[in-house]
Design a protein around this motif. Structure first.
Motif, PDB file in Angstrom:
ATOM      1  N   SER A  92      38.611  47.591  42.057  1.00 15.87           N
ATOM      2  CA  SER A  92      39.707  47.040  41.270  1.00 15.87           C
ATOM      3  C   SER A  92      40.411  45.908  42.032  1.00 15.87           C
ATOM      4  O   SER A  92      40.831  44.917  41.435  1.00 15.87           O
ATOM      5  CB  SER A  92      40.710  48.129  40.919  1.00 15.87           C
ATOM      6  N   LEU A 117      38.174  42.847  41.981  1.00 15.67           N
ATOM      7  CA  LEU A 117      38.204  42.314  40.612  1.00 15.67           C
ATOM      8  C   LEU A 117      39.502  41.537  40.371  1.00 15.67           C
ATOM      9  O   LEU A 117      39.500  40.435  39.808  1.00 15.67           O
ATOM     10  CB  LEU A 117      38.112  43.503  39.646  1.00 15.67           C
ATOM     11  N   LYS A 118      40.608  42.112  40.821  1.00 14.77           N
ATOM     12  CA  LYS A 118      41.921  41.475  40.637  1.00 14.77           C
ATOM     13  C   LYS A 118      41.955  40.098  41.305  1.00 14.77           C
ATOM     14  O   LYS A 118      42.398  39.112  40.704  1.00 14.77           O
ATOM     15  CB  LYS A 118      42.997  42.410  41.216  1.00 14.77           C
ATOM     16  N   TYR A 136      39.706  37.630  39.385  1.00 11.13           N
ATOM     17  CA  TYR A 136      40.366  37.183  38.144  1.00 11.13           C
ATOM     18  C   TYR A 136      41.490  36.188  38.456  1.00 11.13           C
ATOM     19  O   TYR A 136      41.637  35.169  37.795  1.00 11.13           O
ATOM     20  CB  TYR A 136      40.960  38.375  37.389  1.00 11.13           C
ATOM     21  N   ASN A 137      42.294  36.530  39.470  1.00 12.76           N
ATOM     22  CA  ASN A 137      43.433  35.664  39.824  1.00 12.76           C
ATOM     23  C   ASN A 137      42.970  34.279  40.242  1.00 12.76           C
ATOM     24  O   ASN A 137      43.506  33.268  39.809  1.00 12.76           O
ATOM     25  CB  ASN A 137      44.240  36.290  40.974  1.00 12.76           C
ATOM     26  N   HIS A 195      41.353  31.281  37.909  1.00 13.30           N
ATOM     27  CA  HIS A 195      42.188  30.272  37.273  1.00 13.30           C
ATOM     28  C   HIS A 195      42.159  28.961  38.054  1.00 13.30           C
ATOM     29  O   HIS A 195      42.375  27.881  37.508  1.00 13.30           O
ATOM     30  CB  HIS A 195      43.623  30.822  37.198  1.00 13.30           C
ATOM     31  N   PHE A 207      49.387  34.890  45.652  1.00 10.22           N
ATOM     32  CA  PHE A 207      49.487  35.467  44.301  1.00 10.22           C
ATOM     33  C   PHE A 207      50.025  36.899  44.380  1.00 10.22           C
ATOM     34  O   PHE A 207      50.856  37.307  43.577  1.00 10.22           O
ATOM     35  CB  PHE A 207      48.119  35.493  43.616  1.00 10.22           C
ATOM     36  N   GLN A 263      53.722  36.870  45.048  1.00  9.93           N
ATOM     37  CA  GLN A 263      54.480  36.410  43.886  1.00  9.93           C
ATOM     38  C   GLN A 263      54.676  37.530  42.861  1.00  9.93           C
ATOM     39  O   GLN A 263      55.726  37.636  42.237  1.00  9.93           O
ATOM     40  CB  GLN A 263      53.738  35.254  43.243  1.00  9.93           C
ATOM     41  N   SER A 264      53.654  38.352  42.686  1.00  9.70           N
ATOM     42  CA  SER A 264      53.734  39.404  41.664  1.00  9.70           C
ATOM     43  C   SER A 264      54.087  40.769  42.270  1.00  9.70           C
ATOM     44  O   SER A 264      54.076  41.779  41.574  1.00  9.70           O
ATOM     45  CB  SER A 264      52.417  39.498  40.896  1.00  9.70           C
ATOM     46  N   TRP A 297      52.344  42.563  44.113  1.00  9.97           N
ATOM     47  CA  TRP A 297      51.173  43.371  43.790  1.00  9.97           C
ATOM     48  C   TRP A 297      50.965  44.519  44.773  1.00  9.97           C
ATOM     49  O   TRP A 297      50.612  45.632  44.379  1.00  9.97           O
ATOM     50  CB  TRP A 297      49.916  42.493  43.739  1.00  9.97           C
TER      51      TRP A 297
END
Lengths: 286, 215
Positions: free
Chosen positions: B3, B6-7, B10-11, B14, B57, B60-61, B63
């Motif tokens: 996971s 994958l994250k 995906y991030n 972009h 990233f 920022q989130s 995570w």
């Protein structure tokens, strides 16, 4: 009374702040509300419970086990923080794929159902969603791995009343299963008054009480009186008091007793908000 | 761990178009003047450095704290970053290799001979190892100092492994080892193994740093 979550003497030091021996338990089938002013220690408590910060003292057990003892335990715990923790270019569909890879218990159909129920578009980037929709996405992700305990840290903060009401309904539905429980921190006390079974009040890092909501609602009261009557009140009965311009507001644990004893006083019901305000802004009798 | 990988994919997906554009511009600028060798290294290192962007990233989130409530350990989090780094390095190396081959094909006005292909593959292997070593150092620095400071310390990510290599070279010279072409060839062939060993050490240190951190 089986406890899903048991917190004993949880202590955490920071420079200028001490979370001081906080203890409470969350029984099965109930919602525990964690209240307190900003900076009281609610988030620190939740972070320490989730092992996100190191505890200085105390124990936290879920179903009798420490969180660090088993990864499997985390499958049964759903968490929603006050904001979304997925990067803004992801979509709800990708959030589902990431979560599916993380949780053995992930139920893709349930997640799709939540997306439909919350009217969340699967292929729209998170940055295009409103705050309420982001929160609903977090809740959908937290519920789709079928947790038994939901931990919510200010999850309803910043949402409008309609959105909050929708989300509170989801929480009430979740605890219909008597094996499920929720620990929910919020400074929106009206939300907790609506859904919580127990209230734990943390003030300046110390736990002031952990009581059933009904006890607070039906037994706690506020005596509204003048200076003369205030001086006659037995100080051992006063939990907290505050002087307004012309009136003393005195929080007592037994409003029936107070109404009988002080005939000239007005004794009002105390809301959770009143209790919080009197403890935080009022004074305690030394 | 899947996971987490994958994250990150995906991030970063972009940013893929931007990276491809940068690599295409660099290919036009470098291959005709400096040849394919430098370009493969640039491509591999640039893509490897995207690992620092994934940390930005995450920051920022917020995570990382969310990841820790998933059935994952802190070691999984660190290991996933090294896996993602290996993927980025591989993509960068393959892109560098492909664009170099195209550039050389255009420059030579015809297909490449076996010697040229062999040289390109050899360079690609070394470029992968160099980008993996630098990326491994970057992961450790970002975990220690945070994504924002980690960006500033990118130069350090290059300087520390370079200093270690220079130190080892000086030690070998002191011990009387003569650096023959054959020995250098052997070292370069073994560079992926050296890179794995280096990153294993970086992983262990990173795990210790991360274990102490509060989220």
């Amino acid at each position: 009374m089986d406890a899903i979550l048991q917190v004993d003497n949880l202590t955490k030091h920071y420079a200028g702040f001490l979370l001081d021996h906080v203890s409470f338990s969350v029984p099965k089938g109930t919602i525990m509300g964690l209240i307190g002013e900003n900076g009281a220690g609610k988030s620190t408590t939740i972070n320490a419970i989730l092992d996100l910060v190191h505890k200085d003292d105390g124990t936290v057990t879920f179903w009798g086990q420490e969180l660090s003892s088993s990864k499997q335990l985390k499958e049964d715990i759903g968490v929603v923080f006050d904001g979304i923790n997925f990067y803004e270019t992801l979509t709800p569909a990708k959030v589902g794929k990431i979560s599916r890879a993380a949780y053995k218990q992930w139920d893709g159909y349930l997640y799709q159902d939540f997306l439909k129920r919350f009217c969340l578009p699967a292929d729209k980037e998170i940055k295009t969603l409103s705050k309420g929709m982001k929160m609903k996405l977090c809740i959908a992700a937290a519920l789709s791995h079928k947790p038994k305990l939901l931990i919510l840290d200010e999850a309803t903060g910043g949402l409008d009343p309609v959105m909050r009401d929708d989300i509170l309904d989801v929480f009430l539905e979740f605890v219909q299963d008597e094996n499920h429980s929720i620990l929910m921190s919020s400074h929106i006390t009206t939300d907790l008054e609506k859904v919580a079974d127990y209230i734990t009040f943390i003030h300046q890092g110390k736990m002031l009480f952990c009581k059933t909501k009904d006890e607070l609602r039906y037994q706690y009261g506020i005596i509204r009186c003048g200076a003369d009557l205030f001086s006659q009140i037995d100080k051992t009965e006063i939990l907290a008091y505050r002087k307004d311009d012309y009136q003393w507001n005195v929080l007592v644990a037994d409003k029936e007793k107070a109404a009988g004893k002080y005939k000239n006083a007005i004794v009002d019901n105390a809301t959770v908000d009143d209790i919080l305000l009197l403890y935080v802004k009022g004074e305690q009798v030394k | 761990m899947k996971s987490l990988v994958l994250k990150d994919l995906y991030n970063i997906g972009h940013n893929a178009k931007t990276m491809l554009f940068i690599l295409a511009v660099l290919a036009v600028a470098f291959i005709p003047t400096s040849g394919a060798s430098g370009y493969i290294f640039i491509s591999a290192v640039l893509c490897g450095m995207m690992i620092v962007t994934t940390f930005a990233f995450d920051d920022q989130s917020k995570w990382t704290r969310y990841a820790m409530i998933m059935p994952l350990s802190k070691k999984d989090l660190v290991a996933a970053k090294f896996v993602v780094l290996a993927i980025f390095c591989t993509i960068g190396t393959l892109l560098g290799l492909a664009l170099s081959a195209v550039g050389m094909f255009i420059a030579e006005k015809g297909p490449l001979d076996f010697a040229a292909i062999g040289e390109l593959l050899f360079l690609a292997l070394a470029a992968w190892a160099v980008s993996f070593i630098i990326g491994g150092m970057a992961i450790l620095l970002v975990l220690r100092y945070g994504a924002e400071k980690g960006r500033v310390l990118l130069l350090v990510s290059f300087l520390i492994p370079a200093s270690v290599c220079f130190g080892v070279y000086q030690l070998l010279v002191l011990l009387g080892v003569v650096m023959t072409d054959r020995l250098i060839f052997g070292l370069l062939c073994g560079s992926p193994a050296i890179a794995f060993l280096w990153c294993y050490v970086m992983y262990q240190i990173s795990c210790r740093i991360f274990a102490r951190q509060e989220l």
